[in-house]
Each structure stands twice: as structure tokens, then as C-alpha cells.
Scaffold this active site. Structure first.
Site, PDB file in Angstrom:
ATOM      1  N   TYR A 113      -2.553  -0.990  10.325  1.00  0.00           N
ATOM      2  CA  TYR A 113      -2.474  -1.202   8.877  1.00  0.00           C
ATOM      3  C   TYR A 113      -1.140  -0.671   8.322  1.00  0.00           C
ATOM      4  O   TYR A 113      -0.441  -1.362   7.570  1.00  0.00           O
ATOM      5  CB  TYR A 113      -3.659  -0.499   8.208  1.00  0.00           C
ATOM      6  CG  TYR A 113      -3.770  -0.718   6.720  1.00  0.00           C
ATOM      7  CD1 TYR A 113      -4.359  -1.872   6.206  1.00  0.00           C
ATOM      8  CD2 TYR A 113      -3.296   0.236   5.808  1.00  0.00           C
ATOM      9  CE1 TYR A 113      -4.472  -2.073   4.844  1.00  0.00           C
ATOM     10  CE2 TYR A 113      -3.405   0.040   4.445  1.00  0.00           C
ATOM     11  CZ  TYR A 113      -3.994  -1.115   3.964  1.00  0.00           C
ATOM     12  OH  TYR A 113      -4.105  -1.306   2.606  1.00  0.00           O
ATOM     13  N   SER A 155       0.867  -1.183   0.000  1.00  0.00           N
ATOM     14  CA  SER A 155       0.000   0.000   0.000  1.00  0.00           C
ATOM     15  C   SER A 155       0.900   1.227   0.000  1.00  0.00           C
ATOM     16  O   SER A 155       2.056   1.155   0.438  1.00  0.00           O
ATOM     17  CB  SER A 155      -0.855   0.005   1.270  1.00  0.00           C
ATOM     18  OG  SER A 155      -1.375   1.299   1.516  1.00  0.00           O
TER      19      SER A 155
HETATM   20  C1  BGC Z   1      -6.115   1.572   1.765  1.00  0.00           C
HETATM   21  C2  BGC Z   1      -7.264   2.444   1.319  1.00  0.00           C
HETATM   22  C3  BGC Z   1      -6.804   3.887   1.185  1.00  0.00           C
HETATM   23  C4  BGC Z   1      -5.564   3.980   0.348  1.00  0.00           C
HETATM   24  C5  BGC Z   1      -5.013   5.387   0.286  1.00  0.00           C
HETATM   25  C6  BGC Z   1      -4.968   1.759   0.829  1.00  0.00           C
HETATM   26  O1  BGC Z   1      -3.923   0.933   1.191  1.00  0.00           O
HETATM   27  O2  BGC Z   1      -6.521   0.211   1.809  1.00  0.00           O
HETATM   28  O3  BGC Z   1      -8.325   2.343   2.240  1.00  0.00           O
HETATM   29  O4  BGC Z   1      -7.821   4.668   0.586  1.00  0.00           O
HETATM   30  O5  BGC Z   1      -4.576   3.118   0.864  1.00  0.00           O
HETATM   31  O6  BGC Z   1      -4.993   6.017   1.536  1.00  0.00           O
END
Ligand code: BGC
Length: 266
Positions: free
Chosen positions: A165, A152
Site C-alpha cells: 500500500y 494517502s
Molecule cells: C489508510 C487507512 C489509515 C490511514 C492512516 C490511509 O491511507 O487507508 O487505513 O488509517 O491511511 O494510517
């Protein structure tokens, strides 16, 4: 550039929805036989597998919790039993369980780390073990195997309210690069993909309406990403078209990691 993944077997974890489902479709369209792993939504995974088979491809759906060692062993055994080998792993399963730091329970922390980070460790380890039992087939691919780890933008961008996360994705980055360093000489190619805001269920709340408009301020390209933006990169990274790409993370984020707030400030 012609990309074909014919005669190759791909396993996609978290393949019943979102980026996993879109990538499974893309891999199948490129000719790979696809194992679609799901955790809870067996119906969607089965119907995606049926859709791929109806289109002339090969696919099965297999339920497994990637954070459980015995489930992962069963998932890989089923893959080999059905298709005889594994060429491509897309370690994609991931979830969010958001809370402010002071409100975050140990369970919120553990669930996200277990699935997003430990799940990738277990699947990557199983894939490397499987690749090592196989031979390179030069007519099919120059690599012994290919691993793509879904990360991400938050492996780089700190994210208040989502410390579990962000920490899991920071971990994915160094897991990916350390594995790449360890197994590259065996012709196992390992890379990451770091999506920004893509239109999927995981961020349905933030990509629509007023929240969606606010989100656009963070994206220089001026649009929310689509699943295909990521799926196309997965197919490319799985193919020999990217054979010299190793230990890299491809940011697919419309420029989100360019800190757009600094454009006329700072
Ligand atoms: C997340 C999303 C988020 C994006 C940008 C991703 O890794 O799962 O929920 O919108 O990152 O912030």
C-alpha cells in the site's frame, strides 16, 4: 467564495463507498453531473446515483475494474456517451491487502499495485486523452480539465505491515507530479489528496474502540477525520477557486504527518 461545478462532468472511480461516495455526493451538490464507477458493489453505486437524481442532480453508476485497460476504455466511453464530455476525474479507487513483509504473497503485492497505481495511470491517461479532444469553455472553467488523484499520508509515512500500500501511494505521488509537469501547459490541472485516518470502511478496525484511542495519539487535531473533510477538498480542487494550485498534494490528516511522537521526545 462561491463554488459551482454546473455544466461540468465528473468521473469518480471507486465511487460506491467511503471517500469516493462522499466526494461524488459533494461534486453533485456543487452542480456537476457525476459518473460513479464501482468494482463490485453495484447496488450501493446505483442507489447513490438514484439519490443524486432524486435530489435534482445528474448521475449514473458504471461498473469497471480500473486495473483493466479494456474496462477503463469502456468506462470513459460510457461517460462520454451519456454526458458528452469530461471535466473532472477523481482517481480514487484503492484497496489494502495487509500482511507482514515475510507473509506477503506476490498476489497481495500485485493486487494493490494494480488497483492503486496502475489503475490511476490508466484513468489519468484516458482523462488526458479525452481532455485533449475538448475545448476550454472559459465561461465554465479556466481549465481544459482537472484531475485529482487520491493518495494517502502513506505516500510520505512508511507503513510497516503495509509495504504494498505504501509503495503504491509513493508511486501515486510521483505519477501525479510527473503528469502535472507534462500537461500543465495544456491547462490541465493535476493535484493529489493525501488523507490520514478518515472514518470509512477501509479502516473500520482501527478507528473504533481501543484501536481508535491509540490512533488518536497519532493525530494532533485529536479526532478521526470524516468523509466530508476530504470531499470538501475534492470539490475545491475541482473548481476554479483552486485554479493556481497545480502539482500539489493536500494533506488532510489532522496533522498526522507532523510526526506527533516527536512533540515531547526526540
Ligand atoms: C489508510 C487507512 C489509515 C490511514 C492512516 C490511509 O491511507 O487507508 O487505513 O488509517 O491511511 O494510517
Amino acid at each position: 467564495m462561491h463554488i459551482s461545478l454546473k455544466q461540468q462532468v465528473a468521473l469518480v472511480t471507486g465511487g460506491s463507498s467511503g471517500l469516493g461516495a462522499g466526494s461524488a455526493r459533494g461534486l453533485a451538490e456543487a452542480g456537476a453531473a457525476v459518473v460513479i464507477n464501482y468494482h463490485s458493489d453495484g447496488e450501493s453505486a446505483q442507489s447513490l446515483a438514484a439519490e443524486i437524481r432524486d435530489g435534482g442532480g445528474q448521475a449514473i453508476a458504471v461498473g469497471a475494474d480500473v486495473s483493466r485497460e479494456d474496462d477503463v476504455a469502456r468506462l470513459f466511453a460510457k461517460t462520454i456517451e451519456t454526458f458528452g464530455r469530461l471535466d473532472i476525474l477523481l482517481a480514487n479507487s484503492g484497496l489494502q491487502q495487509d500482511a507482514a513483509l515475510t507473509e506477503m504473497s506476490l498476489d497481495d503485492w500485485r493486487t494493490v499495485i494494480d488497483v492503486n497505481l496502475t489503475g490511476q495511470f490508466l484513468c489519468v491517461r484516458a482523462a488526458v486523452r479525452q481532455f485533449q479532444r475538448q475545448q476550454v469553455r472559459p465561461a465554465v472553467s479556466r481549465a481544459l480539465g482537472k484531475i485529482i488523484q487520491m493518495s494517502s499520508v502513506h505516500q510520505r509515512i512508511p507503513w510497516a505491515g503495509h509495504v504494498n500500500y505504501a509503495a503504491s501511494k509513493g508511486g501515486v505521488d510521483l505519477l501525479m507530479r510527473s503528469v502535472a509537469q507534462e500537461v500543465g501547459h495544456q491547462r490541465i490541472r493535476v493535484n493529489g489528496i493525501a488523507p490520514g485516518a478518515i472514518r470509512t470502511d477501509i479502516n473500520a478496525d482501527t478507528t473504533q474502540g481501543g484501536a481508535g484511542k491509540k490512533l488518536l495519539e497519532l493525530i494532533p487535531c485529536g479526532r478521526i477525520g470524516e468523509v466530508e473533510d476530504v470531499a470538501n477538498a475534492v470539490v475545491w480542487l475541482a473548481s476554479d477557486a483552486s485554479d493556481y494550485v497545480h502539482g500539489a498534494t493536500l494533506f488532510i490528516d489532522g496533522g498526522m504527518t507532523l510526526y506527533p511522537g516527536f512533540r515531547d521526545n526526540g
